[in-house]
Design a protein around this motif. Structure first.
Motif, PDB file in Angstrom:
ATOM      1  N   VAL A 160       0.842  -1.203   0.000  1.00  0.00           N
ATOM      2  CA  VAL A 160       0.000   0.000   0.000  1.00  0.00           C
ATOM      3  C   VAL A 160       0.877   1.253   0.000  1.00  0.00           C
ATOM      4  CG1 VAL A 160      -1.595   1.378   1.395  1.00  0.00           C
ATOM      5  CG2 VAL A 160      -2.050  -1.045   1.010  1.00  0.00           C
ATOM      6  N   SER A 161       1.968   1.234   0.752  1.00  0.00           N
ATOM      7  CA  SER A 161       2.872   2.382   0.773  1.00  0.00           C
ATOM      8  C   SER A 161       3.488   2.618  -0.599  1.00  0.00           C
ATOM      9  CB  SER A 161       3.976   2.168   1.812  1.00  0.00           C
ATOM     10  OG  SER A 161       3.449   2.182   3.129  1.00  0.00           O
ATOM     11  N   LEU A 162       3.889   1.545  -1.281  1.00  0.00           N
ATOM     12  CA  LEU A 162       4.432   1.677  -2.630  1.00  0.00           C
ATOM     13  C   LEU A 162       3.378   2.207  -3.592  1.00  0.00           C
ATOM     14  CD1 LEU A 162       6.503  -1.631  -2.921  1.00  0.00           C
ATOM     15  CD2 LEU A 162       7.424   0.694  -2.892  1.00  0.00           C
ATOM     16  N   MET A 163       2.173   1.663  -3.498  1.00  0.00           N
ATOM     17  CA  MET A 163       1.072   2.111  -4.357  1.00  0.00           C
ATOM     18  C   MET A 163       0.752   3.576  -4.130  1.00  0.00           C
ATOM     19  SD  MET A 163      -2.025  -0.626  -4.625  1.00  0.00           S
ATOM     20  CE  MET A 163      -1.979  -1.920  -5.869  1.00  0.00           C
ATOM     21  N   ALA A 164       0.734   3.996  -2.873  1.00  0.00           N
ATOM     22  CA  ALA A 164       0.405   5.386  -2.552  1.00  0.00           C
ATOM     23  C   ALA A 164       1.417   6.333  -3.187  1.00  0.00           C
ATOM     24  CB  ALA A 164       0.361   5.572  -1.036  1.00  0.00           C
ATOM     25  N   ARG A 165       2.689   5.975  -3.118  1.00  0.00           N
ATOM     26  CA  ARG A 165       3.711   6.805  -3.767  1.00  0.00           C
ATOM     27  C   ARG A 165       3.516   6.824  -5.288  1.00  0.00           C
ATOM     28  NH1 ARG A 165       9.324   4.094  -4.500  1.00  0.00           N
ATOM     29  NH2 ARG A 165       7.949   3.024  -5.985  1.00  0.00           N
ATOM     30  N   ASP A 166       3.290   5.649  -5.874  1.00  0.00           N
ATOM     31  CA  ASP A 166       3.201   5.543  -7.337  1.00  0.00           C
ATOM     32  C   ASP A 166       1.950   6.219  -7.894  1.00  0.00           C
ATOM     33  OD1 ASP A 166       5.532   4.107  -7.164  1.00  0.00           O
ATOM     34  OD2 ASP A 166       4.579   2.143  -7.403  1.00  0.00           O
ATOM     35  N   ARG A 167       0.829   6.136  -7.170  1.00  0.00           N
ATOM     36  CA  ARG A 167      -0.426   6.716  -7.660  1.00  0.00           C
ATOM     37  C   ARG A 167      -0.606   8.171  -7.245  1.00  0.00           C
ATOM     38  NH1 ARG A 167      -4.709   1.643  -6.736  1.00  0.00           N
ATOM     39  NH2 ARG A 167      -3.572   0.157  -8.068  1.00  0.00           N
ATOM     40  N   GLY A 168       0.125   8.582  -6.210  1.00  0.00           N
ATOM     41  CA  GLY A 168       0.095   9.979  -5.809  1.00  0.00           C
ATOM     42  C   GLY A 168      -1.212  10.445  -5.195  1.00  0.00           C
ATOM     43  N   GLU A 169      -1.995   9.532  -4.625  1.00  0.00           N
ATOM     44  CA  GLU A 169      -3.300   9.917  -4.086  1.00  0.00           C
ATOM     45  C   GLU A 169      -3.254  10.274  -2.606  1.00  0.00           C
ATOM     46  OE1 GLU A 169      -6.736   7.844  -6.536  1.00  0.00           O
ATOM     47  OE2 GLU A 169      -5.430   6.332  -5.624  1.00  0.00           O
ATOM     48  N   PHE A 170      -2.269   9.785  -1.901  1.00  0.00           N
ATOM     49  CA  PHE A 170      -2.070  10.158  -0.499  1.00  0.00           C
ATOM     50  C   PHE A 170      -0.644   9.795  -0.116  1.00  0.00           C
ATOM     51  CE2 PHE A 170      -3.911   5.900  -0.580  1.00  0.00           C
ATOM     52  CZ  PHE A 170      -3.103   5.173   0.277  1.00  0.00           C
ATOM     53  N   THR A 171      -0.205  10.297   1.024  1.00  0.00           N
ATOM     54  CA  THR A 171       1.168  10.069   1.488  1.00  0.00           C
ATOM     55  C   THR A 171       1.148   9.334   2.818  1.00  0.00           C
ATOM     56  OG1 THR A 171       1.956  12.076   0.390  1.00  0.00           O
ATOM     57  CG2 THR A 171       3.330  11.177   2.151  1.00  0.00           C
ATOM     58  N   VAL A 172       1.871   8.241   2.890  1.00  0.00           N
ATOM     59  CA  VAL A 172       1.993   7.465   4.127  1.00  0.00           C
ATOM     60  C   VAL A 172       3.220   7.965   4.884  1.00  0.00           C
ATOM     61  CG1 VAL A 172       2.262   5.169   5.130  1.00  0.00           C
ATOM     62  CG2 VAL A 172       0.939   5.453   3.019  1.00  0.00           C
ATOM     63  N   ALA A 173       3.016   8.385   6.121  1.00  0.00           N
ATOM     64  CA  ALA A 173       4.119   8.934   6.914  1.00  0.00           C
ATOM     65  C   ALA A 173       4.915   7.848   7.625  1.00  0.00           C
ATOM     66  CB  ALA A 173       3.574   9.932   7.937  1.00  0.00           C
ATOM     67  N   GLN A 174       4.211   6.814   8.105  1.00  0.00           N
ATOM     68  CA  GLN A 174       4.877   5.772   8.896  1.00  0.00           C
ATOM     69  C   GLN A 174       4.248   4.413   8.612  1.00  0.00           C
ATOM     70  OE1 GLN A 174       6.504   7.850  12.911  1.00  0.00           O
ATOM     71  NE2 GLN A 174       4.453   7.055  13.056  1.00  0.00           N
TER      72      GLN A 174
END
Length: 312
Positions: A160-174
């Protein structure tokens, strides 16, 4: 930390039973695991629904009576992408809420083989996107959300963290990854010694991991090489969350979890890594009276409160 001869004998017997073909037994195992999951009146818990492609993803919220922390832990349960549920993880999530003082949100993602990769992952992503887009619904800010998962759930959190970075829809902090599955090969020819050293007599066998992965992939060998399936295969691990990885000494997944921590660090991310001595895969679900469970909560507390003294 050494294991006694008597314990080794018991583990050998139990591990032999665990090698039964999961593809034939998973339905029965789900029923049996569901029989040991009474709900507790000690916590407020309720379900929210997240829409994804015409179906609903259930998210169960656990709020301790004494909420001492404003943050939210978004939890993905283990079980090899095939077993377990938010119900069977009630005890784990209650303990997580109580020990951290945080609200916990546990995601009910689709299980294989009925829902093969990437269906369960997309459920987790959809739940995370909803939480990160509307943190006010959970009484937090987006930067106060931490992804956490154990085993297959650790795999899902990393993906999910990788997907969030790749799709740019939200940022995971931790993110907190507890003995995560990060690689795709658990055969005798794998690159990781822990699969050969711990893959037969320590409850979770290498064969069972391979069976789980085959069910999760739906028998499609191409899926095994997808970095969202096996995050250690990702060519780019930059811009990932601050991460805590906890592995278990006698776990076939130990080395791949530690390799993922090192790969994240090499890519410029902040990572804490700790190997739990004397621990087997799945120990985090044990009662709080076990020292290694209490030690794990100490590590989580240090991580959440910005203490890097235990970085490995």
């Amino acid at each position: 930390m050494a294991i006694s001869k008597a314990m080794r004998a018991a583990l050998h017997t139990l591990s032999y039973a665990a090698n039964i073909d999961v593809g034939r037994t998973y339905k029965v195992e789900r029923v049996l695991r569901g029989l040991r999951t009474p709900l507790s009146p000690l916590y407020q818990l309720w379900d929210r629904r997240v829409e994804r492609d015409g179906h609903e993803v259930r998210v169960r919220i656990y709020s301790p009576k004494k909420q001492t922390d404003s943050r939210l832990l978004l939890f993905f349960h283990g079980g090899g992408w095939v077993l377990e549920s938010v119900d069977t993880y009630n005890s784990v999530c209650r303990s997580l809420a109580r020990k951290t003082g945080c609200r916990v949100a546990s995601v009910e993602y689709g299980l294989a083989p009925e829902h093969t990769f990437p269906e369960g992952l997309e459920d987790c992503y959809a739940a995370a996107r909803e939480v990160y887009r509307h943190p006010e619904l959970f009484g937090v800010r987006s930067q106060e959300i931490t992804l956490i998962g154990d085993s297959a759930g650790g795999n899902l959190a990393a993906a999910v963290s990788l997907m969030a970075r790749d799709r740019g829809e939200f940022t995971v902090a931790q993110q907190i990854l507890i003995y995560p599955a990060t690689y795709n090969d658990h055969s005798p020819h794998t690159r990781f010694d822990s699969v050969r050293e711990n893959g037969t007599d320590y409850l979770l066998t290498a064969k069972r991991v391979s069976d789980y992965m085959e069910l999760y992939a739906g028998g499609d060998p191409q899926k095994l090489n997808d970095p969202y399936f096996a995050p250690l295969l990702a060519a780019d691990l930059s811009r990932q969350p601050r991460t805590l990885v906890i592995t278990a000494q006698y776990d076939p997944l130990r080395d791949e979890g530690e390799a993922y921590a090192r790969a994240l660090r090499d890519a410029g991310n902040t990572v804490m890594l700790y190997r739990m001595p004397g621990a087997l895969h799945g120990y985090f679900s044990l009662p709080m009276r076990f020292k290694l469970v209490r030690r794990t909560y100490d590590m989580i507390d240090h991580f959440l409160n910005g203490d890097s003294a235990h970085a490995g």
